[in-house]
Write a protein that holds these residues in place. Structure first.
Motif: not given
Lengths: 180, 457
Positions: B22, A156-157, A166, A163-164, B9-10, A160, B19, B13, B26, B6, A131, A153
């Motif tokens: 936030x 990025x995970x 928080x 963020x979730x 490949x995800x 994610x 979110x 979501x 940040x 971002x 972060x 990846x």
């Protein structure tokens, strides 16, 4: 004192209080930091010119966000970029900002944002690091992947997940405050 | 902050409004990162405003046309008014404090020229430590222990330049990115603790915990991870070295350990009885948790602990046992101190009411299941014990704190924390000695002082 420059000064004092919120709002909806700052500047120019149309001074923050949203849309369109945020999400965000204003009526935006900071500090170090690199130092995910020797990846995970986490924490705090 | 990247490949979501909000917060570092947007907008607006006589010019014009008044007298009043107006009207430029770091600890520190003391603030500049160890806490919250003989330079709150000597750095998350510049290389912290040694032409980095990025001057980045050590010579060549943590000085360590339900805000486990038979819950013959009562509100949170009477003339005691075995590595270093702090409060009551409270912490080796016998003879059987009592005021609006501390030997296996309300000796057997006696916010802290490195690896 010349009436106009006095009103500019008053506007400056008012806008200073809400500048952190304006920036945060624009960073949420516009991915390019430089572009977001330009839009913020544009928003403030327009807000000053239209200030007389604002009936209720207490509505200033919400009114400012409204102008910012329109400016962001128009800026993205000019650059032929797609506006990535769904209208329902924008509405939700407005709702949460309103909630922050209602639940913490006397506080500055930095004080209100402290709630989010407390949730950030609860994150495990691995998530805090990504972060920090991404949000505070504005580094791209690919760069972070190199620095931390992870694959893209994974970075990025982690972002994610952070963020979730928080988000959930802030939600709990807001709900708890509501009840108390 | 590139959303396009971002989305690669995800699984889908879509973030919800909260979110997204936030993420934006940040990105501004919780509102702390400064922006030029408003300043630029105001400058733009001021520039296009219709040419008007500025306030100052108008005042001067008026002043010049005033008759009779001795100009000097008026001038001083005017200057005062202008001064005041300037203060309120013009945007104040913030004065950046010149302090970069302050001295938060020292161990036999001898400086080459100016003698600094614990608590002194340091501005940017060059420093020479002849011997001893000094702990610096930077405004960014990074902490560095420097051991002399050493030469270092401070420029900002995010870095230190080490010309000679050794140091160790502890960099908490807000200060990640803290860098140490050496003659042959720079090291940037990616979290959290590392040591740097500069002697003759050799620079060395040892990573105690976390990761750092080492960049030899003119060379390419090297990521170093936990327990790695690397030297860089005057030719900027890097070589692996033998890792050693004890070679370096260490910053002081303070770690707070909350007893379970330390704020008495949640249900938690509690047992009515005697000493606890296990870890992490409060136990005692007569106590309860309560919310705000007529005269007393909890110091923090929704709840507080209330002492009740276990019988005529008896003190009301509550205990919790805490397991120290997870901290074995910390205690093994020696020199660890443990501090405990609790807040007490009571209502006015009457002549029979208790007016004293006490706090005891006792560390034992041996087995926690023998706590009853160990506690009974605690003054002999405890490895370390600290105990204090005090007479509280009778003002229900004020909470008063009681603090005890003691050295904690490496052999300690578990700790007992005891809070008590002390029954008065001349109480009437039928009256309640504890009509309103409360405790809240109990905490324990481990403290390990600043230490020097060893001379050999």
């Amino acid at each position: 004192m010349n009436k106009k420059s006095q009103s500019l000064h008053i506007f400056e004092v008012l806008a200073t209080q809400h500048e952190p919120m304006l920036l945060a709002y624009l960073f949420s909806i516009v991915s390019d930091r430089k572009l977001a700052e330009d839009i913020a500047q544009q928003t403030l120019l327009i807000a000053y010119r239209k200030i007389d149309s604002l009936q209720d001074p207490a509505a200033f923050p919400a009114w400012l966000r409204g102008i910012a949203r329109l400016e962001a849309l128009s800026a993205m369109r000019k650059q032929s970029r797609e506006f990535a945020v769904a209208p329902e999400t924008l509405q939700q965000m407005d709702e949460v900002y309103r909630q922050f204003e209602e639940q913490f009526p006397a506080e500055t935006w930095e004080e209100r944002f402290h709630l989010v900071e407390q949730c950030y500090e609860k994150l495990p170090d691995t998530l805090q690091t990504v972060c920090r690199l991404h949000y505070f130092e504005d580094r791209k995910a690919r760069e972070i992947a190199d620095v931390l020797a992870l694959n893209l990846n994974a970075v990025l995970k982690r972002l994610e997940r952070a963020r979730i986490a928080i988000r959930d924490c802030v939600q709990r705090q807001l709900t708890a405050k509501e009840i108390s | 902050m590139n959303h396009d990247e971002e989305n690669l490949n995800l699984p889908p979501h879509p973030p919800d409004g909260l979110e997204l909000m936030c993420a934006g917060i940040l990105a501004t570092e919780f509102g702390r990162q400064k922006s030029e947007a408003l300043a630029k907008a105001v400058a733009q607006l001021a520039a296009v405003e219709s040419p008007e006589i500025s306030w100052r010019q108008r005042m001067r014009a008026r002043w010049l046309t005033l008759p009779a008044l001795p100009r000097f007298a008026f001038a001083s009043v005017c200057i005062l008014i202008i001064g005041l107006m300037a203060w309120t009207m013009w945007p104040r430029t913030s004065t950046k404090s010149a302090t970069v770091a302050s001295i938060s600890g020292e161990l036999n520190a001898q400086w080459a020229s100016k003698n600094f003391k614990n608590g002194d603030a340091l501005a940017a500049g060059n420093f020479r430590l002849a011997s001893g160890v000094v702990e610096l806490t930077f405004n960014s919250k990074a902490r560095v222990a420097v051991e002399g003989p050493a030469q270092f330079k401070l420029s900002d709150t995010h870095s230190i330049e080490l010309r000679a000597g050794k140091l160790s750095a502890e960099v908490p998350p807000p200060a990640h990115g803290f860098s140490v510049k050496m003659p042959n290389a720079t090291v940037v912290d990616l979290g959290t603790r590392f040591g740097v040694n500069v002697s003759n032409d050799m620079s060395e980095v040892d990573v105690f915990e976390g990761k750092v990025m080492l960049t030899p001057l003119g060379g390419s980045d090297q990521l170093l991870t936990q327990k790695m050590a690397v030297t860089v010579d005057s030719n900027r060549a890097t070589k692996p070295a033998t890792f050693s943590e004890k070679f370096y000085p260490a910053v002081s360590v303070t770690r707070t350990v909350h007893p379970v339900n330390c704020g008495f805000d949640g249900p938690g486990n509690m047992e009515q009885g005697g000493l606890p038979s296990g870890f992490n819950y409060w136990s005692g013959p007569a106590f309860t948790y309560s919310m705000a009562e007529s005269e007393v509100t909890p110091l923090e949170g929704r709840g507080m602990m209330r002492f009740q009477s276990p019988g005529a003339g008896k003190n009301s005691e509550v205990w919790q046992m805490m397991d120290l075995r997870p901290y074995k590595a910390l205690l093994a270093k020696g020199d660890v101190e443990i501090k405990s702090l609790v807040w007490f409060n009571r209502i006015r009551g009457d002549a029979d009411s208790a007016n004293k409270f006490g706090l005891t912490i006792a560390a034992f080796s041996g087995q926690s299941k023998n706590i009853a016998q160990l506690w009974e003879r605690r003054n002999e059987s405890a490895l370390a014990i600290a105990d204090k009592e005090f007479i509280s005021d009778d003002d229900p609006a004020t909470w008063e704190k009681l603090e005890v501390s003691t050295a904690l030997p490496p052999k300690a296996n578990f700790l007992v924390v005891e809070m008590r309300a002390i029954a008065s000796t001349n109480g009437d057997a039928n009256s309640n000695p504890f009509p309103g006696h409360f405790a809240d916010l109990i905490d324990c802290t481990f403290y390990e002082p600043l230490r020097a490195g060893s001379s050999n690896r």
